[in-house]
Design a protein around this motif. Structure first.
Motif, short mmCIF file in Angstrom:
data_model
loop_
_atom_site.label_atom_id
_atom_site.label_comp_id
_atom_site.label_asym_id
_atom_site.label_seq_id
_atom_site.Cartn_x
_atom_site.Cartn_y
_atom_site.Cartn_z
N SER A 194 -8.25 8.32 11.34
CA SER A 194 -7.32 7.65 10.89
C SER A 194 -7.53 6.10 11.42
N SER A 247 -4.93 -2.44 -1.33
CA SER A 247 -5.32 -0.95 -0.81
C SER A 247 -6.77 -0.42 -0.66
N VAL A 284 0.68 -1.39 -0.03
CA VAL A 284 0.06 0.16 -0.09
C VAL A 284 0.97 1.08 0.07
N TYR A 339 -8.57 0.39 2.37
CA TYR A 339 -8.55 1.60 2.85
C TYR A 339 -9.52 2.73 2.00
N VAL A 383 -10.09 4.49 9.24
CA VAL A 383 -9.39 3.76 8.12
C VAL A 383 -8.66 2.66 8.29
N PHE A 384 -7.82 2.29 9.31
CA PHE A 384 -6.96 1.19 9.50
C PHE A 384 -7.83 0.22 9.77
N GLY A 386 -9.25 -1.19 6.49
CA GLY A 386 -8.15 -1.42 5.51
C GLY A 386 -7.26 -2.44 5.71
N THR A 437 -5.45 10.09 2.92
CA THR A 437 -6.00 10.23 4.27
C THR A 437 -6.04 11.80 4.72
N GLY A 457 0.54 -3.01 6.84
CA GLY A 457 -0.64 -2.01 6.50
C GLY A 457 -0.70 -1.13 7.36
N GLY A 486 -12.62 2.43 3.73
CA GLY A 486 -12.58 3.10 5.02
C GLY A 486 -12.67 4.45 4.96
#
Length: 205
Positions: A143, A106, A48, A109, A146-147, A150, A54, A169, A112
Protein backbone atom coordinates in the motif's frame (compact mmCIF):
# COMPACT_ATOMS: atom_id res chain seq x y z
CA UNK A 1 9.18 -22.64 -15.44
CA UNK A 2 7.12 -20.51 -17.80
CA UNK A 3 7.62 -17.64 -20.20
CA UNK A 4 5.68 -15.26 -17.96
CA UNK A 5 6.75 -16.44 -14.52
CA UNK A 6 10.38 -17.55 -14.68
CA UNK A 7 10.82 -17.79 -10.91
CA UNK A 8 10.97 -21.26 -9.44
CA UNK A 9 9.47 -19.96 -6.19
CA UNK A 10 5.89 -21.04 -5.58
CA UNK A 11 3.04 -18.65 -4.92
CA UNK A 12 -0.57 -19.56 -4.15
CA UNK A 13 -1.64 -19.85 -7.78
CA UNK A 14 1.13 -22.37 -8.44
CA UNK A 15 0.04 -24.43 -5.44
CA UNK A 16 -3.46 -24.76 -6.89
CA UNK A 17 -2.92 -24.80 -10.67
CA UNK A 18 0.00 -26.36 -12.60
CA UNK A 19 2.22 -23.79 -14.31
CA UNK A 20 2.03 -23.24 -18.05
CA UNK A 21 2.02 -20.40 -20.57
CA UNK A 22 -1.72 -20.62 -21.18
CA UNK A 23 -2.38 -20.74 -17.45
CA UNK A 24 -0.11 -17.75 -16.84
CA UNK A 25 -1.89 -15.69 -19.49
CA UNK A 26 -5.28 -16.63 -18.06
CA UNK A 27 -4.14 -15.66 -14.56
CA UNK A 28 -2.82 -12.29 -15.74
CA UNK A 29 -6.09 -11.54 -17.55
CA UNK A 30 -8.06 -12.74 -14.56
CA UNK A 31 -6.04 -10.49 -12.24
CA UNK A 32 -6.78 -7.47 -14.43
CA UNK A 33 -10.50 -8.29 -14.53
CA UNK A 34 -10.61 -8.85 -10.77
CA UNK A 35 -9.05 -5.42 -10.20
CA UNK A 36 -11.54 -3.85 -12.61
CA UNK A 37 -14.39 -5.48 -10.70
CA UNK A 38 -13.27 -4.19 -7.31
CA UNK A 39 -12.65 -0.75 -8.83
CA UNK A 40 -16.43 -0.45 -9.18
CA UNK A 41 -16.79 -0.79 -5.39
CA UNK A 42 -16.45 2.89 -4.62
CA UNK A 43 -17.06 5.54 -2.00
CA UNK A 44 -17.02 8.86 -3.91
CA UNK A 45 -14.44 11.28 -2.56
CA UNK A 46 -12.63 14.26 -4.07
CA UNK A 47 -10.05 14.21 -5.58
CA UNK A 48 -9.50 10.43 -5.30
CA UNK A 49 -12.32 8.02 -4.44
CA UNK A 50 -12.05 5.18 -1.97
CA UNK A 51 -12.31 1.92 -3.91
CA UNK A 52 -11.61 -1.79 -3.68
CA UNK A 53 -8.73 -1.53 -6.15
CA UNK A 54 -5.93 -1.61 -3.59
CA UNK A 55 -7.32 -4.79 -2.01
CA UNK A 56 -7.36 -6.34 -5.48
CA UNK A 57 -3.76 -5.26 -6.07
CA UNK A 58 -2.61 -6.88 -2.84
CA UNK A 59 -4.45 -10.13 -3.52
CA UNK A 60 -3.39 -10.33 -7.16
CA UNK A 61 0.25 -9.66 -6.34
CA UNK A 62 0.35 -12.18 -3.52
CA UNK A 63 -1.50 -14.86 -5.47
CA UNK A 64 0.31 -14.54 -8.80
CA UNK A 65 3.82 -13.47 -7.79
CA UNK A 66 5.97 -10.56 -8.92
CA UNK A 67 6.00 -10.96 -12.70
CA UNK A 68 2.43 -12.12 -13.26
CA UNK A 69 1.05 -9.80 -10.59
CA UNK A 70 2.79 -6.76 -12.05
CA UNK A 71 1.75 -7.84 -15.54
CA UNK A 72 -1.90 -8.12 -14.47
CA UNK A 73 -1.91 -4.57 -13.14
CA UNK A 74 -0.07 -3.30 -16.22
CA UNK A 75 -2.77 -4.93 -18.35
CA UNK A 76 -5.42 -3.34 -16.13
CA UNK A 77 -3.91 0.10 -16.70
CA UNK A 78 -3.59 -0.42 -20.46
CA UNK A 79 -7.13 -1.71 -20.95
CA UNK A 80 -8.62 1.14 -18.92
CA UNK A 81 -6.57 3.67 -20.86
CA UNK A 82 -7.70 2.06 -24.13
CA UNK A 83 -11.37 2.65 -23.33
CA UNK A 84 -12.71 -0.24 -21.30
CA UNK A 85 -14.69 0.82 -18.19
CA UNK A 86 -12.08 -0.57 -15.81
CA UNK A 87 -11.21 2.40 -13.62
CA UNK A 88 -13.34 3.65 -10.74
CA UNK A 89 -16.47 5.35 -12.06
CA UNK A 90 -17.21 9.05 -11.93
CA UNK A 91 -20.20 10.24 -9.86
CA UNK A 92 -22.38 10.07 -13.00
CA UNK A 93 -21.34 6.47 -13.69
CA UNK A 94 -19.03 7.28 -16.59
CA UNK A 95 -15.40 6.15 -16.74
CA UNK A 96 -12.35 8.22 -17.64
CA UNK A 97 -10.17 6.72 -20.36
CA UNK A 98 -7.23 7.77 -22.49
CA UNK A 99 -5.53 11.12 -21.85
CA UNK A 100 -8.45 12.27 -19.69
CA UNK A 101 -7.64 9.45 -17.27
CA UNK A 102 -3.93 10.29 -17.31
CA UNK A 103 -4.76 13.90 -16.41
CA UNK A 104 -6.85 12.81 -13.43
CA UNK A 105 -5.40 13.17 -9.90
CA UNK A 106 -6.00 9.46 -9.28
CA UNK A 107 -3.99 8.11 -12.22
CA UNK A 108 -0.75 8.05 -10.25
CA UNK A 109 -2.31 5.48 -7.95
CA UNK A 110 -3.11 3.30 -10.97
CA UNK A 111 0.52 3.52 -12.06
CA UNK A 112 1.55 2.69 -8.50
CA UNK A 113 -0.53 -0.49 -8.58
CA UNK A 114 2.01 -2.09 -10.93
CA UNK A 115 5.14 -1.92 -8.73
CA UNK A 116 2.98 -2.52 -5.65
CA UNK A 117 1.70 -5.83 -7.04
CA UNK A 118 5.24 -6.78 -8.10
CA UNK A 119 6.59 -5.92 -4.64
CA UNK A 120 3.90 -7.93 -2.85
CA UNK A 121 4.44 -10.78 -5.27
CA UNK A 122 8.20 -10.74 -4.71
CA UNK A 123 7.72 -11.06 -0.96
CA UNK A 124 5.07 -13.74 -1.43
CA UNK A 125 7.53 -15.75 -3.49
CA UNK A 126 9.62 -15.73 -0.33
CA UNK A 127 6.68 -17.01 1.80
CA UNK A 128 5.80 -13.68 3.40
CA UNK A 129 2.11 -14.27 2.66
CA UNK A 130 1.76 -17.48 4.69
CA UNK A 131 1.74 -16.12 8.26
CA UNK A 132 -0.45 -13.27 9.46
CA UNK A 133 2.16 -10.82 10.75
CA UNK A 134 4.50 -11.17 7.78
CA UNK A 135 1.52 -10.98 5.42
CA UNK A 136 0.29 -7.83 7.16
CA UNK A 137 3.72 -6.21 6.81
CA UNK A 138 3.80 -7.25 3.14
CA UNK A 139 0.42 -5.73 2.37
CA UNK A 140 1.07 -2.52 4.28
CA UNK A 141 4.33 -2.22 2.34
CA UNK A 142 2.47 -2.73 -0.93
CA UNK A 143 0.00 0.00 0.00
CA UNK A 144 2.87 2.38 0.76
CA UNK A 145 4.28 1.76 -2.72
CA UNK A 146 0.96 2.90 -4.18
CA UNK A 147 1.03 6.09 -2.11
CA UNK A 148 4.67 6.76 -3.01
CA UNK A 149 3.68 7.16 -6.66
CA UNK A 150 0.06 8.26 -6.35
CA UNK A 151 0.55 11.19 -3.99
CA UNK A 152 3.26 13.04 -5.99
CA UNK A 153 1.15 12.57 -9.14
CA UNK A 154 -1.87 14.07 -7.35
CA UNK A 155 0.23 16.98 -6.12
CA UNK A 156 1.51 17.78 -9.62
CA UNK A 157 -1.90 17.51 -11.30
CA UNK A 158 -3.64 19.69 -8.70
CA UNK A 159 -0.72 21.98 -8.00
CA UNK A 160 -1.07 20.99 -4.35
CA UNK A 161 1.36 21.67 -1.55
CA UNK A 162 2.91 18.80 0.38
CA UNK A 163 0.40 19.32 3.21
CA UNK A 164 -2.54 19.42 0.81
CA UNK A 165 -1.31 16.29 -0.98
CA UNK A 166 -1.26 14.43 2.33
CA UNK A 167 -4.70 15.76 3.29
CA UNK A 168 -6.23 14.78 -0.04
CA UNK A 169 -4.23 11.73 -1.02
CA UNK A 170 -3.17 9.95 2.17
CA UNK A 171 -5.12 10.75 5.33
CA UNK A 172 -8.58 9.73 4.04
CA UNK A 173 -7.22 6.31 3.06
CA UNK A 174 -5.27 5.30 6.17
CA UNK A 175 -8.07 3.50 8.01
CA UNK A 176 -9.37 1.83 4.85
CA UNK A 177 -5.84 0.84 3.84
CA UNK A 178 -5.22 -0.82 7.18
CA UNK A 179 -8.53 -2.67 6.93
CA UNK A 180 -7.67 -3.89 3.42
CA UNK A 181 -4.23 -5.04 4.57
CA UNK A 182 -5.75 -6.94 7.48
CA UNK A 183 -8.34 -8.58 5.21
CA UNK A 184 -5.62 -9.67 2.78
CA UNK A 185 -3.41 -10.85 5.65
CA UNK A 186 -6.26 -13.03 6.92
CA UNK A 187 -7.25 -14.37 3.51
CA UNK A 188 -3.85 -15.44 2.20
CA UNK A 189 -2.74 -17.69 5.10
CA UNK A 190 -6.22 -19.23 5.13
CA UNK A 191 -6.04 -19.82 1.38
CA UNK A 192 -2.61 -21.43 1.77
CA UNK A 193 -3.98 -23.72 4.46
CA UNK A 194 -6.77 -24.79 2.10
CA UNK A 195 -4.40 -25.21 -0.84
CA UNK A 196 -2.05 -27.39 1.22
CA UNK A 197 -4.97 -29.57 2.34
CA UNK A 198 -6.10 -29.90 -1.28
CA UNK A 199 -2.60 -30.82 -2.42
CA UNK A 200 -2.29 -33.43 0.34
CA UNK A 201 -5.62 -34.93 -0.67
CA UNK A 202 -4.53 -35.13 -4.31
CA UNK A 203 -1.29 -36.84 -3.29
CA UNK A 204 -3.22 -39.36 -1.22
CA UNK A 205 -5.47 -40.17 -4.18
Amino acid sequence: MTAISPSSRLVLADRVIPRGIVTDIALVVGGALFTALLAQVEIPLWPVPITGQTLAVLLVGATLGAVRGGSALLLYMILGFAGLPFYAPNPDGSHLTGLAAVAAPSFGYIIGFIPAAAFVGWLSERTWDRKFLKALATFIGGSLVVFAIGVPWLAVVLGASFTEALEWGVYPFIVGGIIKAVIAALLLPAAWWGADKLAARRSAD
